[in-house]
Design a protein around this motif. Structure first.
Motif, PDB file in Angstrom:
ATOM      1  N   LYS A 198       7.834 -53.296  -9.928  1.00  0.00           N
ATOM      2  CA  LYS A 198       6.650 -53.163  -9.622  1.00  0.00           C
ATOM      3  C   LYS A 198       5.591 -53.903 -10.713  1.00  0.00           C
ATOM      4  O   LYS A 198       4.641 -54.342 -10.525  1.00  0.00           O
ATOM      5  N   SER A 222       6.113 -45.857   2.789  1.00  0.00           N
ATOM      6  CA  SER A 222       6.166 -47.102   1.896  1.00  0.00           C
ATOM      7  C   SER A 222       6.637 -48.293   3.052  1.00  0.00           C
ATOM      8  O   SER A 222       6.309 -49.497   2.962  1.00  0.00           O
ATOM      9  N   ALA A 234       4.644 -51.575   4.501  1.00  0.00           N
ATOM     10  CA  ALA A 234       5.351 -52.767   4.128  1.00  0.00           C
ATOM     11  C   ALA A 234       5.467 -53.442   5.459  1.00  0.00           C
ATOM     12  O   ALA A 234       5.117 -54.888   5.608  1.00  0.00           O
ATOM     13  N   ALA A 267       6.452 -58.279  -1.961  1.00  0.00           N
ATOM     14  CA  ALA A 267       6.440 -56.852  -2.245  1.00  0.00           C
ATOM     15  C   ALA A 267       7.137 -56.070  -1.044  1.00  0.00           C
ATOM     16  O   ALA A 267       7.955 -55.319  -1.174  1.00  0.00           O
ATOM     17  N   PRO A 268       6.454 -56.233  -0.078  1.00  0.00           N
ATOM     18  CA  PRO A 268       7.052 -55.698   1.273  1.00  0.00           C
ATOM     19  C   PRO A 268       8.344 -56.024   1.656  1.00  0.00           C
ATOM     20  O   PRO A 268       9.248 -55.131   2.113  1.00  0.00           O
ATOM     21  N   ILE A 309      10.567 -53.995  -0.310  1.00  0.00           N
ATOM     22  CA  ILE A 309      10.645 -52.689   0.170  1.00  0.00           C
ATOM     23  C   ILE A 309      11.895 -52.506   0.926  1.00  0.00           C
ATOM     24  O   ILE A 309      12.923 -51.696   0.957  1.00  0.00           O
ATOM     25  N   ILE A 326       6.077 -47.847  -2.649  1.00  0.00           N
ATOM     26  CA  ILE A 326       5.013 -49.097  -2.828  1.00  0.00           C
ATOM     27  C   ILE A 326       4.067 -48.098  -3.569  1.00  0.00           C
ATOM     28  O   ILE A 326       2.932 -48.687  -3.549  1.00  0.00           O
TER      29      ILE A 326
END
Length: 356
Positions: free
Chosen positions: A90, A159, A163, A292-293, A296, A308
């Motif tokens: 992160k 999260s 995502a 980023a998603p 996840i 997230i």
């Protein structure tokens, strides 16, 4: 002759980096050699991107560079996710977002602005980029606030849901910008004095097929060398007393995005600011709304879901970067002083992260 020397140096540094990695040389030596190799590979990638952009347009060329450049960071992040180093992942996401918006765009505006008094790109594109940046900030703030009231299971579910919607938003943006409103978001190619750019009719360095081949080749080289370099960062950071937050947000982010750094700057210096903006801001948006998603979901399928929820420091950094970038880019024109402002904010954030 100069090109041959460059290619020979690139090949030599790439091979040397691999030899040092597999022979387990000292971390400091590997970092120095790998850094040089990444700079050369990034320059190669920038040239390939410029050539591809000649055939596909500045926006598509910038999008391809952002995508291929982020591939290195995605690969690095997947390895970190596999090891369960979620906080560093992160932090690297945060660093990549602010690094592209402040460092990459700042250097591009500064160096391009020193050569061309005013540079212009599509105003409609600038407005949509600003809206998407605010979306990314909002979506990252919401989990940080509401997740405090959730159980671990609810946080993971939330999260995954967030995502999924972020990926959907990014895919719809690609449909909007590349298909349904492609003409409205077309490139603006002109010099700072309002005359057509002298570089608008430059011949590409290579054919279309060779350009695409070199784009893949340069990306692969950046990915390999980045992985070798990052493998030594833990020992390097321990030796010099650097925090995990600073390493993730600045060192890994700068290294993982070396390709975009050089490519955007080279394009801006040739008055192709549209492609430079697409690389810098487009890469930040791609990290926030897609990479980023995806991480996840990758962590979910690996059996240990990463949430997230970002720290307050990370959220403040992303929010500040988005705010000043939106303020500077909203009118579709840029100059060297705006680049200085972005770089100053980046330096201040870097000092703050270093001292945390």
């Amino acid at each position: 002759m100069k090109k041959n020397i460059f290619y020979a140096a690139l090949a030599a540094m790439f091979v040397t980096s691999g030899i040092l990695h597999y022979s387990h040389a000292s971390a400091t030596t590997q970092i120095i050699v790998c850094s040089i190799a990444i700079v050369l590979a990034a320059a190669f990638l920038g040239k390939a991107t410029e050539s591809v952009a000649h055939y596909a347009g500045q926006r598509m060329g910038g999008f391809l560079n952002a995508t291929f450049g982020n591939a290195a960071e995605l690969i690095i992040a997947i390895f970190l996710v596999k090891e369960g180093l979620f906080e560093m992942v992160k932090a690297s996401i945060t660093g990549s977002i602010i690094g592209n918006m402040l460092l990459v765009l700042g250097l591009s505006l500064l160096l391009g602005g020193l050569k061309f008094k005013v540079q212009r790109f599509n105003v409609m594109l600038a407005g949509h980029n600003a809206s998407l940046m605010l979306l990314a900030v909002i979506v990252l703030f919401i989990p940080a606030v509401f997740a405090r009231e959730f159980t671990v299971e609810k946080t993971e579910t939330f999260s995954l849901a967030v995502a999924g919607f972020l990926i959907l938003a990014y895919l719809l943006w690609l449909l909007f910008s590349m298909v349904t409103h492609k003409n409205e978001l077309a490139d603006v190619i002109e010099a700072g004095n309002g005359q057509p750019s002298a570089h608008a009719h430059e011949e590409p360095a290579w054919s279309k097929r060779v350009s695409i081949l070199f784009l893949f080749l340069a990306t692969a080289m950046v990915a390999f060398v980045s992985e070798w370099l990052v493998g030594n960062l833990e020992d390097f950071s321990t030796r010099f007393g650097l925090s995990e937050l600073f390493v993730g947000a600045f060192l890994i982010a700068i290294i993982g995005n070396a390709a975009e750094h050089s490519a955007a700057i080279f394009l801006a210096m040739k008055n192709k600011i549209g492609a430079a903006v697409e690389i810098a801001i487009g890469s930040s948006l791609q990290i926030a709304l897609f990479v980023a998603p995806v991480l996840i979901f990758v962590s979910y399928f690996m059996g240990n879901t990463m949430d997230i929820v970002f720290t307050t420091y990370e959220l403040v950094a992303i929010g500040v970067a988005a705010f000043i970038t939106k303020s500077i880019s909203r009118d579709g024109t840029t100059n060297w002083y705006e680049g200085v402002l972005l770089l100053l904010v980046y330096i201040i954030l870097g000092i703050a992260f270093f001292m945390v």
